[in-house]
Design an enzyme around this catalytic site. Structure first.
Site, short mmCIF file in Angstrom:
data_model
loop_
_atom_site.label_atom_id
_atom_site.label_comp_id
_atom_site.label_asym_id
_atom_site.label_seq_id
_atom_site.Cartn_x
_atom_site.Cartn_y
_atom_site.Cartn_z
N GLY A 96 48.60 -21.64 4.96
CA GLY A 96 47.93 -22.14 3.75
C GLY A 96 47.82 -21.15 2.61
CD GLU A 123 49.02 -22.33 12.50
OE1 GLU A 123 49.36 -22.20 13.69
OE2 GLU A 123 48.35 -23.28 12.09
N GLY A 128 53.77 -21.05 6.16
CA GLY A 128 55.09 -21.59 5.87
C GLY A 128 55.47 -21.28 4.43
NE ARG A 129 52.02 -24.19 0.13
CZ ARG A 129 52.23 -25.51 0.02
NH1 ARG A 129 53.03 -25.96 -0.92
NH2 ARG A 129 51.63 -26.35 0.82
NE ARG A 166 54.87 -28.84 -2.47
CZ ARG A 166 54.24 -28.35 -3.51
NH1 ARG A 166 54.90 -28.04 -4.60
NH2 ARG A 166 52.95 -28.16 -3.47
CE1 TYR A 184 50.69 -33.22 -1.07
CE2 TYR A 184 52.68 -31.94 -1.47
CZ TYR A 184 51.80 -32.55 -0.59
OH TYR A 184 52.01 -32.47 0.75
CB CYS A 209 64.66 -48.46 -8.35
SG CYS A 209 66.42 -48.60 -8.58
CD GLU A 210 58.43 -45.36 -6.80
OE1 GLU A 210 57.40 -45.29 -7.48
OE2 GLU A 210 58.65 -46.23 -5.94
#
Ligand code: PLP
Length: 411
Positions: A228, A270, A272-273, A308, A312, A339-340
């Site tokens: 995190g 742990e 990641g980012r 992302r 977010y 198409c979004e």
């Protein structure tokens, strides 16, 4: 903003062999990030970073991190198998899963992984399906005692982990079943840029270790501070000072274990980012330019390659290759072809005047980028390439083909 680790010419040379869009990971940057985290915790007994596989689930990346001393934190059976592919086994593997299926416990036991339980009920379920392991950790959710943050939400509304009272119950049950080795874990924030947050989590976990040890007569050999730690997605953000995190956790550690007579537990994280996020780029080409009520740059990538921003509202910096010095005189919505309408990498972003064929590098896509890809609208997931220190790019996952897309159909 950091300078790119590759030039326009390098990107065009790669694109000639592996058409855009593609992901490009910077090996030197990834190694540097792992070393910086290890250095910040060099004081700690047996510190180990278990890289969160879900951030960048590619065995080539996991193998590079293994060379830097990292293990792998897995949260599904396929992630365990990817880590196994990378040569990781035994206690270099951690299973931090939730709503866990039996097959994950079975695989984790086969591989000798450390198992981190998300609920009390999982203890009996694990024992029934996979046998009782020698080591057990529980994931703690401190509820209203901690604040959490935007991505992960408020702890008391989060589905993860067990309450304080349940920790006492859970470790007592594990002890009575014959488990002899214990760890404690929490993962409370996501993309957190405040160094004080990890220190507060450490302080909370160390205090719990002392209380649980005294109440239950058990010893803890591992405290896992979770992941995190955030990264500076926006040009004005500053990176987390890992030296400050390491020193803060060290102070809390010495205060808790210094003269306590308790065994000094190993520490784990742990992240990641922090490790891969800044060192991966989504490289895409401008396919069409369009001007209606706004100015649009339509890329050959979509939110199916990097969700992302849509998921977010996340900011991802964009560099137009070869136009790094040009004035950012235009405002573009940088879109994909789904198409979004939220298929946008950036909205009203100041950029240099674009031309069809320009290559864009979308920054900070190394973690939770390709990994979150999907196939909506029949979009195919892109290739992944690794940029080695000698400047060569190596394919580490090919792009999906239409045959892949059709492969699961009953025809
Ligand atoms: C996602 C996840 C991580 C990694 O989070 P980052 O924000 O990438 O550091 C670590 N641990 C668990 C349990 C996770 O679910």
């Amino acid at each position: 903003m950091r300078a790119l680790p590759f030039s326009e010419a390098q990107a065009r040379a790669i694109a000639a062999r592996h058409p855009t869009p593609f992901y490009l990971y910077d090996e030197a940057g990834i190694r540097g990030a792992a070393r910086a985290l290890n250095a910040a915790f060099a004081w700690a007994p047996r510190f180990r970073e278990y890289f969160a596989v879900k951030a960048t689930p590619n065995p080539h990346i996991l193998a590079i991190l293994a060379e830097e001393g990292c293990g792998a934190d897995c949260s599904s059976l396929p992630e365990l198998l990817l880590a196994e592919r990378a040569g990781l086994a035994g206690e270099l593997l951690m299973l931090t899963s939730n709503d866990t299926p039996a097959e994950e416990f079975v695989a984790a036991r086969r591989l000798g992984a450390l198992i981190n339980l998300d609920d009390l009920g999982h203890l009996g379920y694990l024992a029934r399906h996979a046998g009782l392991p020698p080591f057990i950790s529980f994931r703690h959710n401190p509820g209203p005692l901690r604040e959490g943050n935007a991505i992960i939400g408020r702890p008391e509304e989060a589905k993860f982990g067990v309450t304080r009272a349940q920790l006492f119950e859970g470790y007592a049950a594990a002890r009575d079943l014959g488990v002899a080795r214990f760890g404690l874990h929490a993962m409370i924030v996501s993309n957190e840029l405040d160094a004080a947050s990890a220190v507060a989590t450490a302080r909370m976990l160390f205090a719990l270790v002392a209380e649980l040890s005294a109440a239950l007569g058990i010893a803890f050999e591992l405290v896992n501070l979770g992941g995190g730690i955030g990264i500076p997605y926006r040009p004005e953000d500053a990176p987390v000072d890992l030296g400050l995190v390491g020193a803060g956790v060290r102070g809390a550690y010495e205060a808790a274990f210094g003269g306590s007579g308790l065994p000094r537990p190993a520490l784990a994280m742990e992240c990641g980012r922090l490790i891969t996020g800044p060192h991966g780029y989504l490289v895409a080409a401008v396919r069409h330019l369009k001007r209606t009520y706004r100015q649009y740059a339509g890329l050959d990538a979509t939110m199916a390659n990097l969700m992302r921003p849509a998921l977010y509202g996340a900011y991802h910096h964009i560099t137009v290759l070869g136009k790094e010095g040009a004035p950012t005189s235009e405002l573009y919505d940088v879109t994909g072809s789904l198409c979004e309408n939220n298929d946008k990498f950036a909205v009203a972003r100041p950029l240099p005047a674009l031309e069809v064929g320009d290559l864009l590098a979308i920054h900070d896509a190394g973690a939770h980028g390709h990994a979150m890809g999907f196939n909506y609208n029949g979009k195919l997931r892109s290739a992944e390439l690794l940029l080695a220190a000698d400047g060569r790019a190596r394919l580490i996952r090919r792009a999906e083909t239409i045959a892949d897309y059709l492969a699961t159909l009953e025809l």
